[in-house]
Scaffold this active site. Sequence first.
Site, PDB file in Angstrom:
ATOM      1  N   TRP A 126      80.243  54.035   6.024  1.00 62.19           N
ATOM      2  CA  TRP A 126      80.326  54.016   4.557  1.00 62.19           C
ATOM      3  C   TRP A 126      79.427  52.883   4.061  1.00 62.19           C
ATOM      4  CZ3 TRP A 126      84.317  50.949   1.477  1.00 62.19           C
ATOM      5  CH2 TRP A 126      84.274  51.302   0.131  1.00 62.19           C
ATOM      6  N   ASP A 207      90.198  51.892   9.134  1.00 60.14           N
ATOM      7  CA  ASP A 207      89.958  52.322   7.760  1.00 60.14           C
ATOM      8  C   ASP A 207      90.415  53.775   7.653  1.00 60.14           C
ATOM      9  OD1 ASP A 207      89.151  52.860   5.217  1.00 60.14           O
ATOM     10  OD2 ASP A 207      87.072  52.235   5.477  1.00 60.14           O
ATOM     11  N   LYS A 242      91.706  59.688  -2.272  1.00 58.07           N
ATOM     12  CA  LYS A 242      91.261  61.059  -1.950  1.00 58.07           C
ATOM     13  C   LYS A 242      92.459  61.984  -1.778  1.00 58.07           C
ATOM     14  CE  LYS A 242      87.431  58.794  -1.236  1.00 58.07           C
ATOM     15  NZ  LYS A 242      86.110  58.883  -1.757  1.00 58.07           N
TER      16      LYS A 242
HETATM   17  C1  LMR Z   1      82.261  57.828  -0.957  1.00 59.95           C
HETATM   18  O1  LMR Z   1      81.998  57.428   0.176  1.00 59.95           O
HETATM   19  O2  LMR Z   1      81.558  58.658  -1.546  1.00 59.95           O
HETATM   20  C2  LMR Z   1      83.483  57.310  -1.665  1.00 59.95           C
HETATM   21  O3  LMR Z   1      84.238  56.531  -0.814  1.00 59.95           O
HETATM   22  C3  LMR Z   1      83.190  56.677  -2.951  1.00 59.95           C
HETATM   23  C4  LMR Z   1      82.702  55.272  -2.826  1.00 59.95           C
HETATM   24  O4  LMR Z   1      83.375  54.376  -3.325  1.00 59.95           O
HETATM   25  O5  LMR Z   1      81.644  55.065  -2.215  1.00 59.95           O
END
Ligand code: LMR
Length: 391
Positions: A126, A207, A242
Site C-alpha cells: 500500500w 495489517d 472496507k
Molecule cells: C486504497 O488502497 O485504495 C485505500 O486503502 C485507500 C487509501 O487510503 O489509500
Amino acid sequence: MLDNLQPSPPDALLALIKLYAADSRTDKIDLGVGVYRDNDGNTPVFAAIKAAEQRLVDHQPSKSYLGPEGDMAMVNGLLPHILGDVNNTIKIDGLQTPGGTGAVRLAADTLYAAGARRIWLGTPSWPNHAPIFKAAQMEVLTYSHMDVATQSLDWDALLAALDSAQTGDVVLLHGCCHNPTGVDYSAEQWAHICAVMAQKQLFPLVDFAYHGLGQGFDADSAGLKTVLAHLPEVMIAYSCDKNFGMYRDRVGALYAVVQDQNVLTDVKSNMASLARANWSMPPDHGGAAVRIILEDAALTSMWRDEAEAMRLRMRKVRDMLAAAGQAGSVDFRPLATQNGMFSMLPLNKDQILALRNDHGVYMAGSGRINVAGLSESNIGKFVEAVGVVSG
Ligand code: LMR
C-alpha cells in the site's frame, strides 16, 4: 518559516479520484482507489449501517467525549469476528483508531516507543505504508513480495529478507487480500514465515484492512491465527472502512497481544497516550454505528451478508477476467487465484497512461486495479483496451 517548504506532490492514488470525476466520457471505468462498487458502479451505504445510524439519531443520548480509547464496546465487539475460537484464549486489548491508517500509525508510534527502529515491507505494498513508518521515525527495509510479470509470490525474496532481519525488527504482514497484488500466503507459507520469525524473534504487525473480502471472514483470519499461535507478541491494525463500507467515517482499531496481563496494561496505556498526542480521540459516529451492529444479532447477520455479497461479486469479476484469458501481453488467468479488491497488472507507465487517455480506464500508476470497478457491462471494454495498449 513556511517559505522553506518544497512543494509536496498530491497523493497519486487520491489524485485519481479528481481526474476520474473531471472526465466527461460516459463509458469511463474507475479502477483506482480502494472503494467497493456494486454491479451498477455505485458504493451504497450498507443497509445495516443505515439501520444503525437511524438508531443513533433516535437514541444517542450525548456526543460528549469518550476519551482516547474511543468506543470500547465496538473494539471488543469486533474480536469474535476477527479471532473466532481463539478470542478467549489470548491476552488481547485495543482501542479505536481513525481508520486502518490511524491503526498503522499508532502501531508504528507504539513500536518505536518500545524500541523498534526497523520495519520490513514486502513491495509493492500500500503506497501509504512506507510514508507512515518513515513519519514515525522507523527505517523501512524492503523486499520483493511479488513478481508482477509472472504474477507469482516472490517466496525466495521473503525468506532472504527474514534471514537477514535482526532480532527486534518489525515485519509488516498483510492479514489477507494483499494490497496491491491480491497475492496472499498459503497456510503452509504462513506457518513457515511464523516459525522463522519466532526463531529470529521478529515482531509481527498484521495489517488487516480487508477482512472478509478474500475467502470469507473465517478463512481470512487463518493467517492471523497462525501468527498468534507461533509468536508471543503481535499487533493488529484493523479497518472497518472496507468491510462495513465506512470509508470517509474512518473506523478502525489497533490491538496488541502479549503473554502477560501486566505488560498488556502497560502497552494499552502507551497506545492511549500516543493516540491522545496524535488525534486526542477517534471520530465517534462510524464506530458507534459499527458497535450498534455488533450488539444486535439481526444487524450483525445483515452486515455479514452484505459483506459476503461484496466478496462474491469481486470473486465473480475475477472469474470473468480469468475467463477472458489473455489480452495483448496480459494474462488475466492468475487473477482468479488472487484475493480481495486488488490485483496488479504487468503494464508499464505508458500503457497505463494510454488506458486513461485513449480508453477512459483509470487505474493506479503502479498497474493496480480495483476489480470492484468492473462488471458484466464494462469488462469487455476493459479487456479489449488492455489488449490494445499492451498488444
Ligand atoms: C486504497 O488502497 O485504495 C485505500 O486503502 C485507500 C487509501 O487510503 O489509500
